[in-house]
Scaffold this motif. Sequence first.
Motif, PDB file in Angstrom:
ATOM      1  N   ASP A  40       0.829  -1.215   0.000  1.00 56.76           N
ATOM      2  CA  ASP A  40       0.000   0.000   0.000  1.00 56.76           C
ATOM      3  C   ASP A  40       0.858   1.258   0.000  1.00 56.76           C
ATOM      4  O   ASP A  40       0.554   2.238  -0.676  1.00 56.76           O
ATOM      5  CB  ASP A  40      -0.921   0.031   1.226  1.00 56.76           C
ATOM      6  CG  ASP A  40      -2.229  -0.689   0.997  1.00 56.76           C
ATOM      7  OD1 ASP A  40      -2.560  -0.975  -0.176  1.00 56.76           O
ATOM      8  OD2 ASP A  40      -2.914  -0.965   1.992  1.00 56.76           O
ATOM      9  N   GLN A  44       1.425   3.309  -5.441  1.00 58.15           N
ATOM     10  CA  GLN A  44       0.393   4.340  -5.398  1.00 58.15           C
ATOM     11  C   GLN A  44      -0.262   4.415  -6.781  1.00 58.15           C
ATOM     12  O   GLN A  44      -0.116   5.411  -7.480  1.00 58.15           O
ATOM     13  CB  GLN A  44       1.019   5.692  -5.033  1.00 58.15           C
ATOM     14  CG  GLN A  44       1.813   5.696  -3.753  1.00 58.15           C
ATOM     15  CD  GLN A  44       0.937   5.964  -2.554  1.00 58.15           C
ATOM     16  OE1 GLN A  44      -0.013   6.716  -2.629  1.00 58.15           O
ATOM     17  NE2 GLN A  44       1.251   5.330  -1.446  1.00 58.15           N
ATOM     18  N   SER A  46      -2.610   5.036  -9.846  1.00 55.03           N
ATOM     19  CA  SER A  46      -3.594   6.071 -10.155  1.00 55.03           C
ATOM     20  C   SER A  46      -4.674   5.458 -11.040  1.00 55.03           C
ATOM     21  O   SER A  46      -4.509   4.350 -11.550  1.00 55.03           O
ATOM     22  CB  SER A  46      -2.912   7.233 -10.881  1.00 55.03           C
ATOM     23  OG  SER A  46      -2.573   6.840 -12.195  1.00 55.03           O
ATOM     24  N   ILE A  65      -5.502  -3.760  -4.561  1.00 56.37           N
ATOM     25  CA  ILE A  65      -5.128  -2.763  -5.569  1.00 56.37           C
ATOM     26  C   ILE A  65      -6.216  -2.629  -6.632  1.00 56.37           C
ATOM     27  O   ILE A  65      -6.415  -1.568  -7.207  1.00 56.37           O
ATOM     28  CB  ILE A  65      -3.779  -3.149  -6.217  1.00 56.37           C
ATOM     29  CG1 ILE A  65      -2.673  -3.123  -5.169  1.00 56.37           C
ATOM     30  CG2 ILE A  65      -3.441  -2.229  -7.379  1.00 56.37           C
ATOM     31  CD1 ILE A  65      -1.387  -3.744  -5.634  1.00 56.37           C
ATOM     32  N   LYS A  68      -8.154   0.567  -7.885  1.00 61.51           N
ATOM     33  CA  LYS A  68      -7.381   1.801  -7.710  1.00 61.51           C
ATOM     34  C   LYS A  68      -6.634   2.164  -8.991  1.00 61.51           C
ATOM     35  O   LYS A  68      -6.037   3.218  -9.074  1.00 61.51           O
ATOM     36  CB  LYS A  68      -6.362   1.644  -6.577  1.00 61.51           C
ATOM     37  CG  LYS A  68      -6.981   1.444  -5.213  1.00 61.51           C
ATOM     38  CD  LYS A  68      -5.886   1.283  -4.174  1.00 61.51           C
ATOM     39  CE  LYS A  68      -6.459   0.992  -2.808  1.00 61.51           C
ATOM     40  NZ  LYS A  68      -5.398   0.763  -1.807  1.00 61.51           N
ATOM     41  N   CYS A  69      -6.642   1.262  -9.977  1.00 61.42           N
ATOM     42  CA  CYS A  69      -5.904   1.482 -11.217  1.00 61.42           C
ATOM     43  C   CYS A  69      -6.815   1.234 -12.413  1.00 61.42           C
ATOM     44  O   CYS A  69      -7.881   0.632 -12.280  1.00 61.42           O
ATOM     45  CB  CYS A  69      -4.676   0.574 -11.273  1.00 61.42           C
ATOM     46  SG  CYS A  69      -5.052  -1.188 -11.152  1.00 61.42           S
TER      47      CYS A  69
END
Length: 169
Positions: A40, A44, A46, A65, A68-69
């Motif tokens: 985490d 990071q 995006s 994850i 988050k992407c």
Amino acid sequence: SMETHDADKKKEIKVRNHESDIYDQLFPDDKFRAELDVYDRLLQPSPESLVLDLGCGTGRITRQILGKCLCLVGLDFSFRSLLYYRNHIPPERSHSLHLVHGDVCFLPFRKDLFSDVLSAGLFCNLPGEKMRNMGLEQAARVLKRKGVIVISVYNFSLLKRIKVYIRVL
């Protein structure tokens, strides 16, 4: 020799296929929270990120994850682990997940494709330095310039692994 490495890989695939249904019990989130926290902190992603998980297995790391992407690609040579992963992702989260049955030493992706590459516990299970180097070279090849790569390895003794395995059964 490559023949020895191929035989070792086949043994590893057999173990991973056998463990696919119980893998999450062998590595529960509560006991490995520190590892998940490191991912985490270091990754990071995006909403525009393309993330590659080498040796994704049952998705233990990348489930957090996903979403988050833009796109998460999980690669593993255990087909049963990939099926387990696919079957345990809610449909509303699966649209950005792509699972690939493949070998880290021969990645089927173009150069400079992924913004992030991660691998949890894969490289310590590759048979021999040559295979580990091949996998690292492939990971570097598909990673974009200034991309982030996070690799973790485990230092479990065979005795510890057997104790954990027996406890789960």
